[in-house]
Scaffold this motif. Structure first.
Motif, PDB file in Angstrom:
ATOM      1  N   SER A  72       0.566  -0.976   0.222  1.00 36.09           N
ATOM      2  CA  SER A  72       0.072  -0.188   0.095  1.00 36.09           C
ATOM      3  C   SER A  72       0.914   1.049  -0.514  1.00 36.09           C
ATOM      4  O   SER A  72       1.305   1.815  -0.723  1.00 36.09           O
ATOM      5  N   CYS A  73       1.264   1.758   1.185  1.00 33.78           N
ATOM      6  CA  CYS A  73       2.144   3.051   0.656  1.00 33.78           C
ATOM      7  C   CYS A  73       3.185   3.312   0.748  1.00 33.78           C
ATOM      8  O   CYS A  73       3.627   4.178  -0.548  1.00 33.78           O
ATOM      9  N   GLY A  74       4.118   1.411   0.243  1.00 32.11           N
ATOM     10  CA  GLY A  74       5.118   1.796  -0.188  1.00 32.11           C
ATOM     11  C   GLY A  74       6.640   2.238   0.413  1.00 32.11           C
ATOM     12  O   GLY A  74       7.586   2.326  -0.142  1.00 32.11           O
ATOM     13  N   GLY A  76       7.420   1.592   4.257  1.00 32.95           N
ATOM     14  CA  GLY A  76       7.582   1.196   6.035  1.00 32.95           C
ATOM     15  C   GLY A  76       6.848   1.117   6.767  1.00 32.95           C
ATOM     16  O   GLY A  76       6.848   1.707   8.080  1.00 32.95           O
ATOM     17  N   ILE A  77       5.798   2.016   6.031  1.00 34.14           N
ATOM     18  CA  ILE A  77       5.054   2.368   7.235  1.00 34.14           C
ATOM     19  C   ILE A  77       3.390   1.614   7.184  1.00 34.14           C
ATOM     20  O   ILE A  77       3.380   1.372   8.442  1.00 34.14           O
ATOM     21  N   CYS A  78       2.647   1.116   6.025  1.00 32.49           N
ATOM     22  CA  CYS A  78       1.489   0.217   6.096  1.00 32.49           C
ATOM     23  C   CYS A  78       1.915  -1.476   7.293  1.00 32.49           C
ATOM     24  O   CYS A  78       0.655  -1.531   7.485  1.00 32.49           O
ATOM     25  N   GLY A  79       2.804  -1.914   6.652  1.00 32.11           N
ATOM     26  CA  GLY A  79       2.587  -2.833   7.147  1.00 32.11           C
ATOM     27  C   GLY A  79       2.503  -4.032   6.306  1.00 32.11           C
ATOM     28  O   GLY A  79       2.056  -5.519   6.650  1.00 32.11           O
ATOM     29  N   SER A  80       1.679  -3.903   4.684  1.00 29.54           N
ATOM     30  CA  SER A  80       1.209  -4.869   3.893  1.00 29.54           C
ATOM     31  C   SER A  80       2.296  -5.456   3.495  1.00 29.54           C
ATOM     32  O   SER A  80       2.010  -6.817   2.716  1.00 29.54           O
ATOM     33  N   ASP A  81       3.470  -5.112   3.065  1.00 33.58           N
ATOM     34  CA  ASP A  81       4.492  -6.090   2.558  1.00 33.58           C
ATOM     35  C   ASP A  81       5.461  -7.085   2.757  1.00 33.58           C
ATOM     36  O   ASP A  81       6.501  -6.985   2.453  1.00 33.58           O
ATOM     37  N   LEU A  91      10.465  -6.690   4.670  1.00 32.77           N
ATOM     38  CA  LEU A  91       9.308  -4.966   4.246  1.00 32.77           C
ATOM     39  C   LEU A  91      10.218  -5.380   2.265  1.00 32.77           C
ATOM     40  O   LEU A  91      10.892  -5.535   2.574  1.00 32.77           O
ATOM     41  N   CYS A  93       8.528  -3.130   0.594  1.00 33.56           N
ATOM     42  CA  CYS A  93       9.602  -1.749   0.240  1.00 33.56           C
ATOM     43  C   CYS A  93      10.549  -1.247   0.584  1.00 33.56           C
ATOM     44  O   CYS A  93      11.063   0.053   0.799  1.00 33.56           O
TER      45      CYS A  93
HETATM   46 FE1  FES Z   1       3.377  -0.284   3.342  1.00 36.38          FE
HETATM   47 FE2  FES Z   1       5.922  -1.974   2.263  1.00 36.38          FE
HETATM   48  S1  FES Z   1       3.998  -0.987   0.867  1.00 36.38           S
HETATM   49  S2  FES Z   1       4.918  -1.400   4.809  1.00 36.38           S
END
Ligand code: FES
Ligand code: SF4
Ligand code: F3S
Length: 252
Positions: A72-74, A76-81, A91, A93
């Motif tokens: 999502s964020c790309g 290191g903030i959203c934690g999705s990858d 991560l 990203c």
């Molecule tokens: Fe959000 Fe990596 S895309 S933490």
């Protein structure tokens, strides 16, 4: 007299950074087609400063649109990858190609959670454990008419565990969790720690009792994989030890 402007420089032109062909070995699984996960290879022209996420997006955009992953964020903030890159949870990203050596790069889903498709796992068991520790402030008394004050010293006690982005890199790198997904796991304990040691919270005892259960903190074998995996640099194992100590001494 006319001044002359000297423009000659002795500094050397920096070497031009060139992209190179990098082979990505990605563990694929499409449930409608595949009985088992299998590895597929993709060659991507990438700069050393590209991130693994950039390469995955390139593969998806230019080579195989069926490749599935979360992001999502790309930044290191959203934690999705969170994914397993060269055998280690990271991560995508935040992982630069140049930091992964010069060989092929393997990418697979994080372990211990049900695999849904390619690099995507079902996060529900992870979030169920998170919800179970009541990760929100439970203060005493009535709604205040002004802010709840806290000293800088009291805030510092749980500062580290406020940094969690719920990426699951810690929990899914824990060998105890791999064999027992009932274990709350380090991320849930980190979330509990953040409130147990908050001087404004009144439910520390409740959370400690939850983590005192069979699948709570005592399942941790101090392996430190969680601390090594955390992209936020949280001292996860130390936080778990502090919760264990709080349980022993019941002084929070
Ligand atoms: Fe959000 Fe990596 S895309 S933490
Ligand atoms: Fe991710 Fe670190 Fe939070 Fe674990 S403690 S979920 S590794 S940010
Ligand atoms: Fe697992 Fe971390 Fe404990 S890896 S065993 S939760 S120190």
């Amino acid at each position: 007299m006319t001044a002359t402007l000297e423009t000659t420089s002795t500094a050397e032109t920096p070497a031009r950074i060139e992209p190179r062909d990098v082979t990505f070995k990605i563990r694929r699984f499409i449930p409608e087609i595949d009985e088992e996960p299998h590895w597929e290879e993709y060659v991507v022209s990438a700069y050393p400063t590209d991130r693994v996420l950039d390469a995955l997006m390139k593969i998806k955009g230019e080579q195989d649109g069926t490749l599935t992953f979360r992001r999502s964020c790309g930044h290191g903030i959203c934690g999705s990858d969170a994914m397993r890159i060269n055998g280690r949870n990271r991560l995508a990203c935040k992982t630069l190609i140049k930091d992964l050596g010069t060989g092929d790069i393997t990418v697979e889903a994080i372990k211990g959670l049900p695999l849904e498709k390619d690099l995507v796992v079902d996060m529900e068991p992870f979030f169920a454990a998170y919800r179970a520790v009541k990760p929100f402030l439970i203060p005493e008394g009535h709604e205040p008419t002004k802010e709840r004050l806290q000293s800088a010293e009291d805030r510092a006690i749980f500062d580290d565990t406020t940094k969690c982005i719920l990426c699951a890199a810690c929990t899914t790198s824990c060998p105890v969790f791999w064999t027992d997904e009932q274990y709350f796991g380090p991320a849930a304990i980190v979330a509990a720690h953040r409130f147990i040691f908050d001087s404004r919270d009144a439910a520390a005892e409740t959370r400690l009792e939850i983590l005192n259960e069979k699948e709570g903190v005592w399942r941790c074998r101090t392996t430190f994989n969680c601390t090594d995996a955390c992209p936020r640099g949280i001292e996860v194992t130390k936080a778990i030890q502090q919760v264990k100590r709080a349980l022993i001494f019941r002084r929070v």
